[in-house]
Design a protein around this motif. Structure first.
Motif, PDB file in Angstrom:
ATOM      1  N   TYR A 218       3.566 -14.214  -1.799  1.00  0.00           N
ATOM      2  CA  TYR A 218       2.911 -12.915  -1.540  1.00  0.00           C
ATOM      3  C   TYR A 218       2.736 -12.735  -0.022  1.00  0.00           C
ATOM      4  N   GLN A 219       2.187 -13.775   0.613  1.00  0.00           N
ATOM      5  CA  GLN A 219       1.936 -13.706   2.055  1.00  0.00           C
ATOM      6  C   GLN A 219       3.220 -13.403   2.822  1.00  0.00           C
ATOM      7  N   ARG A 220       4.271 -14.069   2.439  1.00  0.00           N
ATOM      8  CA  ARG A 220       5.519 -13.844   3.152  1.00  0.00           C
ATOM      9  C   ARG A 220       6.058 -12.429   2.884  1.00  0.00           C
ATOM     10  N   ALA A 221       5.900 -11.954   1.655  1.00  0.00           N
ATOM     11  CA  ALA A 221       6.456 -10.639   1.308  1.00  0.00           C
ATOM     12  C   ALA A 221       5.759  -9.518   2.076  1.00  0.00           C
ATOM     13  N   TYR A 222       4.459  -9.637   2.318  1.00  0.00           N
ATOM     14  CA  TYR A 222       3.781  -8.541   3.034  1.00  0.00           C
ATOM     15  C   TYR A 222       3.718  -8.770   4.544  1.00  0.00           C
ATOM     16  N   SER A 223       4.392  -9.779   5.045  1.00  0.00           N
ATOM     17  CA  SER A 223       4.296 -10.053   6.485  1.00  0.00           C
ATOM     18  C   SER A 223       4.958  -8.953   7.312  1.00  0.00           C
ATOM     19  N   GLY A 224       5.745  -8.081   6.694  1.00  0.00           N
ATOM     20  CA  GLY A 224       6.343  -6.970   7.416  1.00  0.00           C
ATOM     21  C   GLY A 224       5.369  -5.814   7.643  1.00  0.00           C
ATOM     22  N   GLN A 225       4.222  -5.854   7.005  1.00  0.00           N
ATOM     23  CA  GLN A 225       3.223  -4.787   7.162  1.00  0.00           C
ATOM     24  C   GLN A 225       2.433  -5.010   8.458  1.00  0.00           C
ATOM     25  N   SER A 226       1.709  -3.963   8.915  1.00  0.00           N
ATOM     26  CA  SER A 226       0.851  -4.203  10.065  1.00  0.00           C
ATOM     27  C   SER A 226      -0.350  -5.051   9.607  1.00  0.00           C
ATOM     28  N   PHE A 227      -1.004  -5.669  10.565  1.00  0.00           N
ATOM     29  CA  PHE A 227      -1.936  -6.755  10.264  1.00  0.00           C
ATOM     30  C   PHE A 227      -2.958  -6.447   9.157  1.00  0.00           C
ATOM     31  N   LEU A 228      -3.584  -5.282   9.227  1.00  0.00           N
ATOM     32  CA  LEU A 228      -4.647  -5.010   8.246  1.00  0.00           C
ATOM     33  C   LEU A 228      -4.117  -4.811   6.832  1.00  0.00           C
ATOM     34  N   PHE A 229      -2.824  -4.583   6.706  1.00  0.00           N
ATOM     35  CA  PHE A 229      -2.227  -4.442   5.366  1.00  0.00           C
ATOM     36  C   PHE A 229      -1.624  -5.751   4.862  1.00  0.00           C
ATOM     37  N   ARG A 230      -1.727  -6.815   5.666  1.00  0.00           N
ATOM     38  CA  ARG A 230      -1.201  -8.113   5.202  1.00  0.00           C
ATOM     39  C   ARG A 230      -2.210  -8.766   4.274  1.00  0.00           C
ATOM     40  N   GLU A 231      -2.342  -8.179   3.141  1.00  0.00           N
ATOM     41  CA  GLU A 231      -3.283  -8.613   2.097  1.00  0.00           C
ATOM     42  C   GLU A 231      -2.701  -8.171   0.762  1.00  0.00           C
ATOM     43  N   SER A 232      -3.258  -8.705  -0.305  1.00  0.00           N
ATOM     44  CA  SER A 232      -2.804  -8.257  -1.621  1.00  0.00           C
ATOM     45  C   SER A 232      -3.449  -6.918  -1.970  1.00  0.00           C
ATOM     46  N   ALA A 233      -2.948  -6.286  -3.038  1.00  0.00           N
ATOM     47  CA  ALA A 233      -3.447  -4.960  -3.421  1.00  0.00           C
ATOM     48  C   ALA A 233      -4.966  -5.019  -3.682  1.00  0.00           C
ATOM     49  N   HIS A 234      -5.415  -5.978  -4.481  1.00  0.00           N
ATOM     50  CA  HIS A 234      -6.811  -6.456  -4.423  1.00  0.00           C
ATOM     51  C   HIS A 234      -6.758  -7.944  -4.690  1.00  0.00           C
ATOM     52  N   ASP A 235      -7.874  -8.640  -4.511  1.00  0.00           N
ATOM     53  CA  ASP A 235      -7.766 -10.106  -4.502  1.00  0.00           C
ATOM     54  C   ASP A 235      -7.335 -10.699  -5.848  1.00  0.00           C
ATOM     55  N   GLY A 236      -7.556  -9.962  -6.947  1.00  0.00           N
ATOM     56  CA  GLY A 236      -7.078 -10.432  -8.247  1.00  0.00           C
ATOM     57  C   GLY A 236      -5.558 -10.492  -8.306  1.00  0.00           C
ATOM     58  N   PHE A 237      -4.890  -9.609  -7.554  1.00  0.00           N
ATOM     59  CA  PHE A 237      -3.422  -9.636  -7.515  1.00  0.00           C
ATOM     60  C   PHE A 237      -2.944 -10.940  -6.866  1.00  0.00           C
ATOM     61  N   HIS A 238      -3.612 -11.309  -5.778  1.00  0.00           N
ATOM     62  CA  HIS A 238      -3.190 -12.527  -5.083  1.00  0.00           C
ATOM     63  C   HIS A 238      -3.273 -13.727  -6.021  1.00  0.00           C
ATOM     64  N   GLU A 239      -4.332 -13.759  -6.817  1.00  0.00           N
ATOM     65  CA  GLU A 239      -4.533 -14.909  -7.693  1.00  0.00           C
ATOM     66  C   GLU A 239      -3.623 -14.871  -8.925  1.00  0.00           C
ATOM     67  N   ALA A 240      -3.048 -13.720  -9.200  1.00  0.00           N
ATOM     68  CA  ALA A 240      -2.301 -13.574 -10.461  1.00  0.00           C
ATOM     69  C   ALA A 240      -0.805 -13.894 -10.348  1.00  0.00           C
TER      70      ALA A 240
END
Ligand code: X8Z
Ligand code: ZN
Length: 577
Positions: free
Chosen positions: A355-377
């Motif tokens: 996930y982290q690698r996939a969103y690394s193309g976004q600007s810094f504040l968007f380098r996060e999951s859609a909400h934290d449950g997505f990151h864990e899922a």
């Protein structure tokens, strides 16, 4: 810098550049602390965190003075995320900020160093060793000893926890939130009140399945341990459930499975018999992600990750995934043991890394999951594709066990995933009340067990007074990690799995679906991962599933054959507690 109302774009660019650099520095201090705990690394990590928190608060407060009407939707979202980016806000006073960071570092250190000499032995063992006793022993005296031996760690965490609650709340209020719990609940693109209702809705959807599983497990445990220890109608004693926090019960699968219902294979045994190394365990998981069309992990991952517990120093063994430079310096930190459980946890952690690698193309504040449950899922979703068919394809299993064994497999999965649901709910329902001041320190432990009984139908092995601080014996409480994310992830992973099974044209039962090797499923997943936090989470959910609401029906569909079987088994046994 004071924001220039005419140039919010450049204000946000400066904020992002500053916070990126500070986050990288803090990440390195945290990494060194987590993999080598000493007084010095603890101090350095606490200082770095205090600096990052102070800077974030400064930028967030300034951003609140930007004239909202002149902002583009993207800029507006960035200011929102900026204000919500911290799990912990320090008060304005720098001294208090440092004290708060020190409290968290101290709680984490105390937790990491917890040990106990088990009954009948002479050497102290750590959490992993004590957890092994809880999974393997069938002797109630040894189980209770390992359980209470570990929970003693909470006693010294109580004082710093009380101070931390006060300071963190002061910080959250200075940033305009009612308290820290309200701040945590504000991260879901809806009001904190709406989120509370949303969680309740999801829990009510899946609760009947939990109640069936609970009734069945209690009935079986009663056969093993007798009616004195396991009541016919009351809550189950926590130390009999195979896990230190009774959060997942797959450890007692051999005990509660009917003799003719074993899943047909034992992944732990297969991995051990083959002499699988920790690195090979991670390679299996990496190959799964690669089979979806994602890139292999970078060489630095293999050089810099901590995969096993070092012999010569204290570390934080609780598994985690890191991205040190917010681009490709991916790592995991784990004390891998060769078990089926850790096989799953490794998929969980790599899900974070991908996930982290996939969103690394976004600007810094968007380098996060859609909400934290997505990151864990994400990693767990991939883990659901670890089916017998998949294990045969990668050569770990000779033949797929026949379909009659499926109930065994489903029961094992339910003991892991369904048993978790009320635990996932309880941890933050408790902390929300604590942060809101509705539970005071003199009631911490009593209310923790009240909620454990209410939600999980589980009780403490013995009476627990207020000298104890049992919430502190759970990592995320000591480490200030919000927990509702895991409840949401347990709902979402089945929703993702169902959608991906449809994508690959799977028509059979959901527990037989594996997305291994499907570029189509990989593309779907990547489309969502790459969005990061750029759009609200319903958009991300839609990118993968076509649905805009979180839905517990995915989980119910997956376990439908088991629900029938369980209800058959417990027809004459009482439900509830
Ligand atoms: O903490 C974790 C992961 C790291 S984010 C290993 N989990 C929760 C826990 O251990 O309590 C995964 C499942 C729930
Ligand atoms: Zn995780």
């Amino acid at each position: 810098m004071t924001p220039d109302a005419t140039a919010p774009g450049s204000f946000l660019r400066s904020a992002e550049a500053d916070l990126l650099q500070l986050s990288i520095e803090t990440g390195r201090a945290d990494w060194v602390h987590a993999t080598y705990i000493t007084d010095d690394t603890q101090t350095l990590a606490a200082k770095a965190n205090a600096r990052l928190i102070a800077a974030t608060v400064r930028w967030a407060k300034q951003s609140m003075t930007l004239p909202t009407e002149t902002l583009t939707p993207e800029e507006r979202r960035k200011t929102r995320l900026l204000r919500l980016s911290l799990p912990l806000v320090a008060p304005d006073d720098p001294k208090e900020g440092e004290r708060l960071a020190a409290m968290v570092a101290e709680m984490q250190g105390t937790y990491a160093k917890g040990r106990h000499v088990p009954l009948g032995t002479t050497e102290s063992v750590d959490l992993q060793g004590l957890s092994r006793i809880l999974t393997e022993s069938r002797d109630p005296a040894h189980l209770e000893d390992a359980w209470s031996g570990w929970h003693r760690v909470g006693r010294t965490i109580r004082d710093p926890f009380v101070r931390y609650v006060q300071l963190a709340n002061r910080g959250a209020r200075e940033l305009g939130f009612d308290d820290t719990g309200a701040m945590w609940r504000s991260k879901y693109d809806m009001s904190p009140e709406e989120f509370t209702v949303e969680v309740e809705r999801l829990w009510n959807q899946v609760r009947p399945l939990y109640e069936s599983l609970h009734a069945y497990t209690r009935m079986r445990l009663r056969e093993t341990y007798g009616p004195d220890l396991v009541p016919e109608r009351g809550p189950i004693p926590s130390h009999l459930l195979g896990n230190m926090w009774a959060q997942s019960w797959e450890g007692i699968f051999p005990l509660v499975a009917p003799p003719n219902m074993d899943p047909g294979f034992d992944l732990t045994k297969i991995l051990v018999d083959r002499g699988t190394s920790p690195t090979e365990m991670v390679r299996f998981a990496e190959r799964f992600f690669v089979s979806l069309g994602l890139d292999p992990l970078p060489p630095s991952f293999w050089e810099r990750s901590m995969l096993v517990r070092p012999r010569d120093r204290e570390v934080i063994c609780h598994a985690s995934a890191w991205d040190l430079d917010f681009v490709d310096d991916l790592r995991i930190k784990m004390c891998i043991e060769i078990t089926g459980e850790d096989f799953q946890t490794i998929h969980h952690e790599l899900g974070h890394n991908y996930y982290q690698r996939a969103y690394s193309g976004q600007s810094f504040l968007f380098r996060e999951s859609a909400h934290d449950g997505f990151h864990e899922a994400i990693g767990d979703t991939v883990g659901l594709s670890v089916t017998p068919e998949y294990l045969v394809r990668i050569g770990l299993l000779d033949a797929v066990p026949d379909a009659q064994r499926d109930i065994g497999l489903l029961l094992q999965r339910a003991l892991e995933k369904v048993a978790f649901l009320p635990f996932g709910l309880k941890v933050d329902r408790w902390r929300w009340e604590v942060f809101a001041g509705r539970i005071s320190p003199s009631d911490y432990n009593r209310t923790w067990w009240e909620m454990t009984e209410r939600y999980q139908g589980v009780r403490a092995p013995s009476t627990r007074g207020e000298t104890e601080f049992d919430p502190g014996a759970k990592y995320h409480v000591s480490a200030n990690v919000p927990y509702m994310r895991y409840f949401l992830a347990h709902i979402l992973q089945f929703q993702f799995h169902r959608a991906l099974a449809r994508t690959i044209g799977h028509t059979g039962p959901l527990h037989r679906a594996s997305i291994y090797g499907s570029k189509e499923a990989g593309d779907r997943m990547r489309a969502m991962l790459e969005m990061g936090a750029r759009q609200e989470w319903p958009d991300a959910l839609e990118a993968l599933t076509g649905e805009r609401k979180m839905d517990g029906q995915g989980l119910l569909d997956y376990f439908a054959p088991l629900q029938h079987w369980l209800d058959d088994q417990v027809r004459s046994a009482p439900k509830g507690w």
